[in-house]
Every structure is written in C-alpha cells, then in structure tokens.
Design a protein around this motif. Structure first.
Motif, PDB file in Angstrom:
ATOM      1  N   ARG A 162      -8.397  -2.113   1.531  1.00  0.00           N
ATOM      2  CA  ARG A 162      -9.194  -3.167   0.818  1.00  0.00           C
ATOM      3  C   ARG A 162      -8.723  -3.505  -0.651  1.00  0.00           C
ATOM      4  O   ARG A 162      -8.767  -4.639  -1.116  1.00  0.00           O
ATOM      5  CB  ARG A 162     -10.656  -2.634   0.980  1.00  0.00           C
ATOM      6  CG  ARG A 162     -11.767  -3.644   0.359  1.00  0.00           C
ATOM      7  CD  ARG A 162     -13.151  -3.213   0.526  1.00  0.00           C
ATOM      8  NE  ARG A 162     -13.270  -2.850   1.911  1.00  0.00           N
ATOM      9  CZ  ARG A 162     -14.343  -2.595   2.436  1.00  0.00           C
ATOM     10  NH1 ARG A 162     -15.407  -2.447   1.616  1.00  0.00           N
ATOM     11  NH2 ARG A 162     -14.843  -2.630   3.734  1.00  0.00           N
ATOM     12  N   SER A 163      -8.511  -2.485  -1.612  1.00  0.00           N
ATOM     13  CA  SER A 163      -8.035  -2.699  -2.856  1.00  0.00           C
ATOM     14  C   SER A 163      -6.676  -3.423  -3.076  1.00  0.00           C
ATOM     15  O   SER A 163      -6.687  -4.192  -3.768  1.00  0.00           O
ATOM     16  CB  SER A 163      -8.180  -1.407  -3.442  1.00  0.00           C
ATOM     17  OG  SER A 163      -7.031  -0.733  -3.046  1.00  0.00           O
ATOM     18  N   ARG A 202      -7.589  -7.131  -2.226  1.00  0.00           N
ATOM     19  CA  ARG A 202      -8.155  -7.497  -3.487  1.00  0.00           C
ATOM     20  C   ARG A 202      -7.278  -7.882  -4.505  1.00  0.00           C
ATOM     21  O   ARG A 202      -7.183  -9.177  -5.144  1.00  0.00           O
ATOM     22  CB  ARG A 202      -9.279  -6.876  -4.012  1.00  0.00           C
ATOM     23  CG  ARG A 202     -10.384  -6.664  -3.325  1.00  0.00           C
ATOM     24  CD  ARG A 202     -11.620  -6.053  -4.310  1.00  0.00           C
ATOM     25  NE  ARG A 202     -11.281  -4.779  -4.812  1.00  0.00           N
ATOM     26  CZ  ARG A 202     -11.601  -3.516  -4.023  1.00  0.00           C
ATOM     27  NH1 ARG A 202     -12.178  -3.486  -3.113  1.00  0.00           N
ATOM     28  NH2 ARG A 202     -11.542  -2.566  -4.534  1.00  0.00           N
ATOM     29  N   ARG A 203      -5.978  -7.196  -4.895  1.00  0.00           N
ATOM     30  CA  ARG A 203      -5.111  -7.436  -5.612  1.00  0.00           C
ATOM     31  C   ARG A 203      -4.162  -8.426  -5.381  1.00  0.00           C
ATOM     32  O   ARG A 203      -3.930  -9.425  -6.209  1.00  0.00           O
ATOM     33  CB  ARG A 203      -4.217  -6.119  -5.805  1.00  0.00           C
ATOM     34  CG  ARG A 203      -4.914  -4.993  -6.525  1.00  0.00           C
ATOM     35  CD  ARG A 203      -3.918  -3.891  -6.611  1.00  0.00           C
ATOM     36  NE  ARG A 203      -4.699  -2.639  -7.080  1.00  0.00           N
ATOM     37  CZ  ARG A 203      -4.062  -1.647  -7.725  1.00  0.00           C
ATOM     38  NH1 ARG A 203      -2.814  -1.663  -8.045  1.00  0.00           N
ATOM     39  NH2 ARG A 203      -4.561  -0.394  -8.093  1.00  0.00           N
ATOM     40  N   GLN A 256       0.804  -0.990  -0.032  1.00  0.00           N
ATOM     41  CA  GLN A 256      -0.006   0.118  -0.010  1.00  0.00           C
ATOM     42  C   GLN A 256       0.944   1.189   0.122  1.00  0.00           C
ATOM     43  O   GLN A 256       0.707   2.178  -0.704  1.00  0.00           O
ATOM     44  CB  GLN A 256      -0.810   0.123   1.262  1.00  0.00           C
ATOM     45  CG  GLN A 256      -1.966   1.210   1.177  1.00  0.00           C
ATOM     46  CD  GLN A 256      -2.889   1.139   2.283  1.00  0.00           C
ATOM     47  OE1 GLN A 256      -2.756   0.349   3.413  1.00  0.00           O
ATOM     48  NE2 GLN A 256      -3.631   2.071   2.558  1.00  0.00           N
TER      49      GLN A 256
END
Length: 228
Positions: free
Chosen positions: A20-21, A24-25, A7
């Motif tokens: 969260r993204s 997901r990745r 991140q």
C-alpha cells in the motif's frame, strides 16, 4: 519497473515496505509528473517509468524510455534478474543495456571504440561486415575489470543466430564469462546452441564456456561460465 519490483528494492535497502505504501508513493510521483504508469498485460502488474522531469530530478540523461508491449515480458524477467544479481553479487558493478548504450554512444555517435559492446562475429569467429555492435541484457563487472555477460531468453530463437552471438561474446578479451537464463520455451534451443558454441570455442583454443540455466533455478551459483 513494477510496484512489486519497487517494493523488493525498498525492502533490500531499508528492511521493510508494504504494498500500500509503495502504491501511495507511485501515485504521488505520478501526480507530480515524475512517473507514468500503464497496465500492458492483464495478469501482470502495471509498468512504472520515469518521465523527462523524473529523469531530471534523479540526474539521468538520455531518451525517455516507454515500455513496449512486445518486449514487456522479456523486460520484466531482465529486471527480476538484475535485482537477483544485486543481492547475489554485491561486490560486482551491475550495468544495464540502457547504460551501456548511453556510455558507448555519447552525442548519439558510434565513432568511438565501445566500452561495453562486443563486435558481432560469424560462427567461426570472424568479424562480421561493418563490425556490428552487440549489447547483452546485463553485465556485471568483476574486481579485475572483466565483464560477466547475462542474457535472458524467453522464446525460441534460431540456433545459428544464437551460436553467432555466443561466439561474439566468447571471442571478446574483456568478457570473462557468459550465462544464459532461459524460460521453458527457450531452454532447449539455447542449450543446443551453447553446446555448438562451446565445442567451437574448444576447437579455437578459447577456455571460456557458455553456461545455461533455467530461469527458475537462479539459486544455482556453480558452473556459470565464469573464469574465476
């Protein structure tokens, strides 16, 4: 790496990224067989590393590296330091220990003169038997091609061993400066070793010095042992 490290890197490169993204990745990459994940320590984020297929996709050679529990704490701090250096010294090229060993041992041989390693020396500066190679945690390369050594210490080590390692760095012509980043448990012994190494370097006419900082003081930029 860990999700927070990923991140942080995405924010550095693109200006934004939410937790969260990122997960997901990671999950998508794991389902594609590109990464593996595992939680090694209960109070630390899960580790994320590339599989063989993941390495192939991004063009990396060498062995697949799986995190080791005994090194996990140290490796997380090295990773944090690497990300800090990239921001603080964008004009320098950052090289990791893995990259150094890969470059210095093509075809798994050590018969070539190393580009990154220094030869281990005794406390008085003499070469050790067999010219054993020493690799630091990280190196940054200045514009003039000389190396700045970055070492992370998380636990107490034998002072004599530390002095020998420090003298190995100080005697290398390609090394311009050496900096140790220490967690509280390691700080006292590293400071004492640095005092001994710096005194011996002065006696031997070496102008470089070992610099020691507490890991939580990374904002300090003065006095890092660098010959500017």
């Amino acid at each position: 790496m860990t999700a927070p490290n990923i991140q942080r890197e995405l924010i550095r490169l693109h200006g934004q990224a939410n937790e969260r993204s990122v997960w997901r990745r990671i999950q998508a990459a794991r389902e594609m067989g590109l990464v593996e994940t595992r939680r090694f320590v209960a109070d630390k984020p899960a580790a994320v590393w590339l599989t063989r297929e993941g390495m192939s996709v991004v063009g990396l050679s060498g062995d697949v590296t799986i995190p080791r529990l005994g090194q996990f704490h140290h490796d997380l701090h090295v990773l944090d330091l690497a990300q800090w250096i990239v921001v603080e010294r964008p004009q320098h090229m950052l090289v990791t220990e893995r990259e150094m060993r890969r470059d210095d041992t093509p075809n798994n041989t050590e018969n070539i003169e190393p580009q990154w390693a220094v030869h281990r020396r005794t406390a008085d500066g003499r070469l050790s038997g067999g010219a054993t190679r020493v690799y630091p945690d990280l190196v940054t390369v200045r514009g003039d091609g000389r190396h700045l050594i970055h070492e992370v210490e998380v636990s107490p080590k034998d002072i004599r061993r530390l002095v020998r390692l420090m003298m190995s760095y100080l005697h290398s012509d390609v090394v311009a400066g050496v900096r140790y980043y220490c967690l509280p448990l390691a700080l006292d012994r590293v400071q004492r070793a640095a005092e001994l190494a710096n005194a011996r370097a002065a006696e031997q006419g070496i102008e470089k010095r070992i610099s020691v900082v507490a890991f939580n003081e990374l904002k300090l930029t003065a006095g890092d042992g660098e010959q500017r």
